[in-house]
Design a protein around this motif. Structure first.
Motif, PDB file in Angstrom:
ATOM      1  N   TRP A 232      15.245   8.388  22.058  1.00  0.00           N
ATOM      2  CA  TRP A 232      16.527   8.176  21.058  1.00  0.00           C
ATOM      3  C   TRP A 232      17.175   6.917  21.289  1.00  0.00           C
ATOM      4  CZ3 TRP A 232      20.948   8.351  23.631  1.00  0.00           C
ATOM      5  CH2 TRP A 232      20.924   9.203  24.834  1.00  0.00           C
ATOM      6  N   VAL A 233      17.391   6.570  22.528  1.00  0.00           N
ATOM      7  CA  VAL A 233      17.844   5.219  22.991  1.00  0.00           C
ATOM      8  C   VAL A 233      17.049   4.155  22.212  1.00  0.00           C
ATOM      9  CG1 VAL A 233      18.394   3.640  24.741  1.00  0.00           C
ATOM     10  CG2 VAL A 233      18.661   5.884  25.351  1.00  0.00           C
ATOM     11  N   GLY A 234      15.817   3.974  22.082  1.00  0.00           N
ATOM     12  CA  GLY A 234      15.148   2.950  21.365  1.00  0.00           C
ATOM     13  C   GLY A 234      15.558   3.104  19.567  1.00  0.00           C
ATOM     14  N   ILE A 235      15.722   4.325  19.250  1.00  0.00           N
ATOM     15  CA  ILE A 235      16.368   4.354  17.823  1.00  0.00           C
ATOM     16  C   ILE A 235      17.427   3.640  17.544  1.00  0.00           C
ATOM     17  CG2 ILE A 235      16.986   6.173  16.122  1.00  0.00           C
ATOM     18  CD1 ILE A 235      13.861   5.956  16.348  1.00  0.00           C
ATOM     19  N   ILE A 236      18.470   4.011  18.736  1.00  0.00           N
ATOM     20  CA  ILE A 236      19.813   3.441  18.733  1.00  0.00           C
ATOM     21  C   ILE A 236      19.755   1.865  18.678  1.00  0.00           C
ATOM     22  CG2 ILE A 236      22.120   3.218  19.591  1.00  0.00           C
ATOM     23  CD1 ILE A 236      21.756   6.103  20.365  1.00  0.00           C
ATOM     24  N   LEU A 237      19.077   1.477  19.622  1.00  0.00           N
ATOM     25  CA  LEU A 237      18.898  -0.018  19.671  1.00  0.00           C
ATOM     26  C   LEU A 237      18.408  -0.698  18.604  1.00  0.00           C
ATOM     27  CD1 LEU A 237      17.345  -0.331  23.439  1.00  0.00           C
ATOM     28  CD2 LEU A 237      19.375  -1.220  22.695  1.00  0.00           C
ATOM     29  N   GLY A 238      17.240   0.158  18.150  1.00  0.00           N
ATOM     30  CA  GLY A 238      16.926  -0.518  16.808  1.00  0.00           C
ATOM     31  C   GLY A 238      17.717  -0.708  15.632  1.00  0.00           C
ATOM     32  N   ILE A 239      18.552   0.432  15.486  1.00  0.00           N
ATOM     33  CA  ILE A 239      19.496   0.457  14.328  1.00  0.00           C
ATOM     34  C   ILE A 239      20.570  -0.722  14.568  1.00  0.00           C
ATOM     35  CG2 ILE A 239      21.337   1.722  13.287  1.00  0.00           C
ATOM     36  CD1 ILE A 239      19.578   3.975  13.400  1.00  0.00           C
ATOM     37  N   VAL A 240      21.184  -0.789  15.948  1.00  0.00           N
ATOM     38  CA  VAL A 240      22.137  -1.625  16.182  1.00  0.00           C
ATOM     39  C   VAL A 240      21.446  -3.189  16.289  1.00  0.00           C
ATOM     40  CG1 VAL A 240      23.679  -2.428  18.191  1.00  0.00           C
ATOM     41  CG2 VAL A 240      23.371  -0.207  17.799  1.00  0.00           C
ATOM     42  N   VAL A 241      20.440  -3.370  16.686  1.00  0.00           N
ATOM     43  CA  VAL A 241      19.794  -4.679  16.432  1.00  0.00           C
ATOM     44  C   VAL A 241      19.464  -5.004  15.191  1.00  0.00           C
ATOM     45  CG1 VAL A 241      17.912  -6.230  17.199  1.00  0.00           C
ATOM     46  CG2 VAL A 241      18.837  -5.046  18.961  1.00  0.00           C
ATOM     47  N   LEU A 242      19.088  -4.156  14.057  1.00  0.00           N
ATOM     48  CA  LEU A 242      18.904  -4.352  12.900  1.00  0.00           C
ATOM     49  C   LEU A 242      20.052  -5.010  12.295  1.00  0.00           C
ATOM     50  CD1 LEU A 242      17.152  -3.958  10.140  1.00  0.00           C
ATOM     51  CD2 LEU A 242      18.088  -1.755  10.028  1.00  0.00           C
ATOM     52  N   PHE A 243      21.195  -4.302  12.436  1.00  0.00           N
ATOM     53  CA  PHE A 243      22.308  -4.823  11.833  1.00  0.00           C
ATOM     54  C   PHE A 243      22.974  -6.079  12.498  1.00  0.00           C
ATOM     55  CE2 PHE A 243      22.344  -0.558  10.168  1.00  0.00           C
ATOM     56  CZ  PHE A 243      22.801  -0.533   8.983  1.00  0.00           C
ATOM     57  N   THR A 244      22.883  -6.197  13.770  1.00  0.00           N
ATOM     58  CA  THR A 244      23.517  -7.552  14.104  1.00  0.00           C
ATOM     59  C   THR A 244      22.580  -8.602  13.924  1.00  0.00           C
ATOM     60  OG1 THR A 244      22.503  -6.500  16.441  1.00  0.00           O
ATOM     61  CG2 THR A 244      24.541  -6.102  16.339  1.00  0.00           C
ATOM     62  N   ALA A 245      21.516  -8.352  14.269  1.00  0.00           N
ATOM     63  CA  ALA A 245      20.227  -9.651  13.951  1.00  0.00           C
ATOM     64  C   ALA A 245      20.548  -9.938  12.415  1.00  0.00           C
ATOM     65  CB  ALA A 245      18.867  -9.237  14.110  1.00  0.00           C
ATOM     66  N   SER A 284      23.141  -9.985  18.756  1.00  0.00           N
ATOM     67  CA  SER A 284      22.390  -8.950  19.102  1.00  0.00           C
ATOM     68  C   SER A 284      22.556  -8.646  20.584  1.00  0.00           C
ATOM     69  CB  SER A 284      20.910  -8.985  18.782  1.00  0.00           C
ATOM     70  OG  SER A 284      20.812  -9.188  17.387  1.00  0.00           O
ATOM     71  N   ALA A 285      22.916  -9.709  21.202  1.00  0.00           N
ATOM     72  CA  ALA A 285      22.980  -9.626  22.780  1.00  0.00           C
ATOM     73  C   ALA A 285      24.310  -8.710  23.148  1.00  0.00           C
ATOM     74  CB  ALA A 285      23.171 -10.955  23.492  1.00  0.00           C
ATOM     75  N   VAL A 286      25.150  -8.743  22.281  1.00  0.00           N
ATOM     76  CA  VAL A 286      26.456  -8.071  22.362  1.00  0.00           C
ATOM     77  C   VAL A 286      26.083  -6.698  22.239  1.00  0.00           C
ATOM     78  CG1 VAL A 286      28.908  -7.816  21.430  1.00  0.00           C
ATOM     79  CG2 VAL A 286      28.072 -10.188  21.572  1.00  0.00           C
ATOM     80  N   GLY A 287      25.507  -6.392  21.069  1.00  0.00           N
ATOM     81  CA  GLY A 287      25.104  -5.080  20.651  1.00  0.00           C
ATOM     82  C   GLY A 287      24.251  -4.216  21.734  1.00  0.00           C
ATOM     83  N   VAL A 288      23.203  -4.930  22.118  1.00  0.00           N
ATOM     84  CA  VAL A 288      22.504  -4.311  23.266  1.00  0.00           C
ATOM     85  C   VAL A 288      23.454  -4.279  24.403  1.00  0.00           C
ATOM     86  CG1 VAL A 288      20.543  -4.709  24.637  1.00  0.00           C
ATOM     87  CG2 VAL A 288      20.356  -5.144  22.440  1.00  0.00           C
ATOM     88  N   TYR A 289      24.149  -4.940  24.969  1.00  0.00           N
ATOM     89  CA  TYR A 289      24.783  -4.954  25.985  1.00  0.00           C
ATOM     90  C   TYR A 289      25.702  -3.668  25.781  1.00  0.00           C
ATOM     91  CZ  TYR A 289      28.404  -5.970  29.735  1.00  0.00           C
ATOM     92  OH  TYR A 289      29.108  -5.685  30.826  1.00  0.00           O
ATOM     93  N   GLY A 290      26.460  -3.645  24.638  1.00  0.00           N
ATOM     94  CA  GLY A 290      27.298  -2.332  24.454  1.00  0.00           C
ATOM     95  C   GLY A 290      26.427  -1.112  24.508  1.00  0.00           C
ATOM     96  N   VAL A 291      25.258  -0.953  24.151  1.00  0.00           N
ATOM     97  CA  VAL A 291      24.394   0.424  24.182  1.00  0.00           C
ATOM     98  C   VAL A 291      24.360   0.676  25.725  1.00  0.00           C
ATOM     99  CG1 VAL A 291      22.337   1.316  23.703  1.00  0.00           C
ATOM    100  CG2 VAL A 291      23.500  -0.030  21.773  1.00  0.00           C
TER     101      VAL A 291
END
Length: 298
Positions: A232-245, A284-291
């Motif tokens: 489920w971490v991968g789902i969160i990463l995918g959603i976060v990066v989708l919007f940040t990218a 996206s670097a900010v988003g992934v760091y936040g996750v």
């Protein structure tokens, strides 16, 4: 039809097909893939071999991207000092590498101070000043440049230094690429409904859906096999990066439209400039760091 004629006919068909794809997607597919493979190899080599090389690579790319954006601002009538902004950006990246988040924030303050003083000094030298004088607007444009490029890129420097950090940065880049590829493939093959015609005419809702599916699928795979985290971490990463990218891509498109430039530069065949490739990675670097921070990795 002779062999030579068949080859010529095939070449013409391939050229016509590539022209159609380029017109619809806005880039030369062959050069885009070739350039992507070359830079992907350099990225992987520096990241997985020696982390210090990756940090040096980030610093070099940040310096080039800062020069690109400063030059683009000059096209729009804003004099952002290119040397001053590079010095300021390198101070931020160095602060992140040597002293972590606190160093990055202090570096942002010092880098902003260096840039501001540099521009003020330029304004006092008649030979360096180009009328009309726009000191305040130039300074704020320069500060935006530092935050948008150097400060956001420094989150990748912070991320690579945590435990298993090289794989988190790898996940960041791979998921961003999956968003780009998913949107590209779905947009070219299925795209009909424009997403933001006034900002980025080539983006479609079908492409966004393809990007979402690709980001979450790749996110789950890389989370399980590279990050050793629950699926489920991968789902969160995918959603976060989708919007940040996607948001990063649209933001850069808006900047370019506002400044009246098509690409930040033409240094990367098929991609434009370095900043044209970093537009999705920076936020996206900010988003992934936040996750990573929320789940306790950082």
């Amino acid at each position: 039809m002779s062999g030579a004629e068949k080859r010529e006919d095939l070449r013409a068909q391939l050229g016509a097909a590539n022209a159609k794809i380029e017109a619809r997607a806005g880039r030369n597919l062959f050069f885009a893939i070739l350039s992507g493979l070359i830079f992907g190899g350099v990225f992987l080599g520096s990241l997985l071999w020696v982390k210090q090389l990756f940090v040096i690579l980030v610093a070099a790319i940040v310096a080039v991207a800062l020069v690109e954006l400063a030059s683009a601002f000059r096209v729009g009538g804003r004099r952002v000092p290119r040397i001053g902004v590079v010095f300021g950006g390198l101070i931020i990246v160095s602060g992140a590498y040597f002293w972590g988040p606190e160093g990055m924030l202090i570096g942002l303050f010092l880098g902003s101070l260096v840039l501001t003083l540099w521009r003020l000094i330029e304004g006092l030298v008649p030979a360096w000043e180009t009328p009309p004088r726009t000191l305040v607007r130039d300074v704020f444009s320069g500060l935006f440049t530092l935050v948008y490029v150097a400060f956001l890129a420094s989150f990748a420097v912070l991320l690579v230094q945590v435990d298993n950090g090289q794989w988190w940065v790898f996940a960041l880049v791979v998921i961003v690429v999956s968003v780009d590829v998913g949107a590209y493939v779905a947009g070219v093959t299925l795209g009909k409904h424009k997403m933001t015609p006034l900002i980025s005419p080539n983006k479609t809702w079908e492409g966004f859906a393809g990007a979402a599916a690709a980001a979450m699928a790749v996110g789950v795979v890389i989370t399980i096999f590279a990050l050793n985290q629950p699926w489920w971490v991968g789902i969160i990463l995918g959603i976060v990066v989708l919007f940040t990218a996607t948001g990063g891509d649209l933001t850069e498109s808006l900047i370019k439209r506002n400044l009246g430039v098509k690409d930040m530069s033409s240094w990367i065949p098929g991609h434009g400039g370095f900043l044209d490739r970093l537009d999705s990675i920076l936020p996206s670097a900010v988003g992934v760091y936040g996750v990573a921070l929320v789940i306790g990795v950082v």
